[in-house]
Design an enzyme around this catalytic site. Structure first.
Site, PDB file in Angstrom:
ATOM      1  N   GLN A 194       0.855  -1.181   0.000  1.00  8.16           N
ATOM      2  CA  GLN A 194       0.000   0.000   0.000  1.00  8.16           C
ATOM      3  C   GLN A 194       0.895   1.236   0.000  1.00  8.16           C
ATOM      4  OE1 GLN A 194      -2.403  -0.495   3.502  1.00  8.16           O
ATOM      5  NE2 GLN A 194      -3.220  -2.469   2.850  1.00  8.16           N
ATOM      6  N   HIS A 195       0.326   2.359  -0.389  1.00  2.00           N
ATOM      7  CA  HIS A 195       1.133   3.584  -0.469  1.00  2.00           C
ATOM      8  C   HIS A 195       1.575   4.020   0.921  1.00  2.00           C
ATOM      9  CE1 HIS A 195       0.523   4.192  -4.722  1.00  2.00           C
ATOM     10  NE2 HIS A 195      -0.781   4.035  -4.583  1.00  2.00           N
ATOM     11  N   ALA A 196       2.768   4.593   0.981  1.00  2.00           N
ATOM     12  CA  ALA A 196       3.301   5.100   2.248  1.00  2.00           C
ATOM     13  C   ALA A 196       2.380   6.192   2.790  1.00  2.00           C
ATOM     14  CB  ALA A 196       4.706   5.652   2.054  1.00  2.00           C
TER      15      ALA A 196
END
Length: 559
Positions: A194-196
């Protein structure tokens, strides 16, 4: 999934409160977790196990920190924390006891990785063994001669079409798209897919710039081909404008709505978006190549700057890119933002000690909110961890400038391939040189830290250090695939080459149909990663199969 239970027992003769913060959250204010009365009272709380937490127990009577610890809790675990008096001097201690052993959250991804590795090995080794076995059988035939073998080989070579496409480019594009589909389908629920939340890098943060880089490389190679076919600049601009318009309409009209969003309403439609970003980037790169890129490749002998002719001959393009990057730096660090420090790059919310709660994204967020109002991305990646209230769109206006920059780095890769055609060693050396230069730049800008650099690596902002870092990775990956696919011929790019040759169809299709069966279903076991990982892999595999079938039918969606 990704949760643990903490049960606190307070044996102190005073009321206490428990507070926590995530170590991934930069200078975040401690958040309330639980309160307990004095003398053997208890309380429980469910916490996230994605990141390391710092927990502290505070006295509610004398405003003092009684104990503090940092720990990475594991999924499904039940933990007892006994808060008790340590010595007569009224120093408290917090003792941990594991009541229920946690799950191995990474077992599903390890099993999946091993199965995929075995499958890939069989697909690569199996055909090779089959061909060798078949060759031995053929050689045993007494009527089979070397002359016949040579004749068949000659016929095969004559009938085999000459390869005009770079397999490595299609493979790289397909690889990035496959990872993108897997990530968009949940990535098994793992945080690194998942995106940071804000600064830093995860696997999900890699794929978009890879795709933009490939667009730049493809523009150079495609325009070279169209130039040889005699297309005029006006014809090229018409073609580019139409393609850009179609990408913008696909992004805005078709990928702007999900059945989960409820009734369609203009009040929350998102104006920026992934395809919109790709469309604008493609248009800018194509205009650069149309107006200043149609240069005949000179002979190797030349002036002193001959070793860098793939840069010097395109100086107008470089001048424009430098001006664009200067514009990004000036706006980012010099534009006054109301009630925010100039040059702010943080997430706002509870970050930075809670001093700038409405400054999410600094100048980038301010410009987008002024331009688009509420017609932006409503669930920014920083919202959960930083408790932000302001909308922020990772595909905003300022980020598009740096998207053009990383696409231009891809154009540079295409120019290297054209200038040094047939000189594979020179191509690889220049790829490596660019990777080293960009990698060093990213290291200096970020100081090799997540939050402490001059310009942190940040996908939400598409920061300069992020562009340099992704450019480094892109040159290395394209170079590696160029070696194994185009130079050595060890790998034909399967299965990634199939979605790579039908990228628009796969991207739009997976976005429109991702929430429908058979690509996904309602999960029945949400306490672990097993089923979600299976669903993510299944949906991604289906699109690989669809891309392969379309390849066999020679159907390629082009705009």
């Amino acid at each position: 999934m990704d949760q643990a239970l903490l049960i606190f027992y307070n044996q102190l003769p005073q009321d206490v409160g428990v507070f926590y913060t995530s170590d991934y959250c930069y200078k975040c204010v401690y958040q309330h977790l639980a309160n307990m009365k004095a003398n053997n009272n208890n309380a429980s709380a469910v916490i996230s196990t994605k990141f390391t937490l710092t927990v502290q127990v505070e006295s509610q009577e004398r405003d003092a920190i009684l104990c503090r610890w940092t720990q990475t809790y594991e999924e499904g675990g039940h933990y007892f924390i006994w808060i008790q008096m340590w010595d007569p001097a009224r120093n408290a201690s917090c003792i941990h006891i594991v009541d229920q052993s946690p799950n191995n959250a990474y077992l599903p991804i390890v099993v999946a990785a091993l199965l995929l590795a075995v499958t890939a090995l069989l697909l690569i080794v199996g055909p090779s063994i089959y061909r060798r076995h078949r060759k031995k059988l053929c050689c045993r035939d007494p009527q089979y001669s070397m002359d016949q073998d040579a004749a068949h080989a000659g016929q095969s070579d004559a009938s085999k079409p000459k390869q005009t496409r770079l397999r490595s480019l299609d493979t790289f594009r397909g690889f990035a798209l496959t990872v993108m589909v897997f990530v968009n389908y949940g990535g098994g629920g793992y945080w690194f897919f998942q995106h940071a939340p804000w600064n830093g890098l995860t696997v999900a943060d890699l794929v978009m710039p890879w795709f933009v880089f490939i667009i730049g490389t493809s523009v150079v190679l495609a325009f070279r081909s169209m130039q040889r076919r005699g297309l005029s600049r006006l014809q090229l601009l018409r073609k580019v404008s139409w393609r850009t318009f179609v990408l913008l309409m696909l992004g805005f009209c078709f990928l702007n709505y999900s059945p989960r969003d409820g009734p369609l309403s203009w009040s929350w439609l998102r104006i920026p978006g992934v395809l919109q970003r790709l469309g604008f980037t493609y248009f800018a790169l194509s205009v650069l190549q149309t107006l200043w890129g149609q240069i005949e490749i000179p002979q190797r002998a030349g002036p002193w700057w001959n070793p860098i002719q793939d840069v010097v001959l395109y100086w107008p393009q470089w001048l424009i890119i430098i001006l664009l990057e200067t514009l990004w730096l000036c706006i980012t660090f010099l534009l006054p933002v109301p009630n925010c420090p100039t040059g702010y790059l943080g997430a706002g919310g509870i970050g930075d000690d809670g001093r700038y709660p409405n400054c999410t994204g600094g100048a980038a967020g301010y410009i987008d909110r002024w331009m688009f109002g509420d017609n932006m991305f409503r669930y920014p990646t920083c919202k959960e961890m930083y408790h932000t209230t302001q909308p922020f769109d990772p595909e905003g206006i300022l980020g598009t400038i740096n998207s053009i920059v990383i696409g231009f780095l891809g154009m540079q890769a295409g120019k290297i391939i054209l200038f040094y055609r047939g000189m594979n060693f020179h191509i690889l050396c220049r790829f490596l040189a660019w990777a080293v230069l960009l990698g060093i730049s990213a290291a200096i800008l970020s100081k090799c830290t997540r939050d402490g650099g001059f310009i942190p690596v940040n996908k939400n902002l598409w920061s300069l250090s992020y562009v340099a870092c992704m450019g480094c990775f892109s040159f290395l990956l394209l170079g590696a695939m160029y070696v194994v696919s185009d130079i050595k011929g060890w790998w034909d790019g399967q299965p990634f080459i199939y979605p790579g040759m039908n990228s628009i169809f796969v991207y739009v299709g997976h976005s429109l149909l991702g929430f429908y069966f058979p690509f996904s279903w309602e999960l029945s076991h949400q306490e672990s990663h097993w089923e979600l990982l299976l669903q993510s892999l299944w949906g991604t595999t289906l699109w690989l199969i669809i891309a392969y079938l379309l390849y066999r039918k020679k159907f390629f969606l082009k705009i």
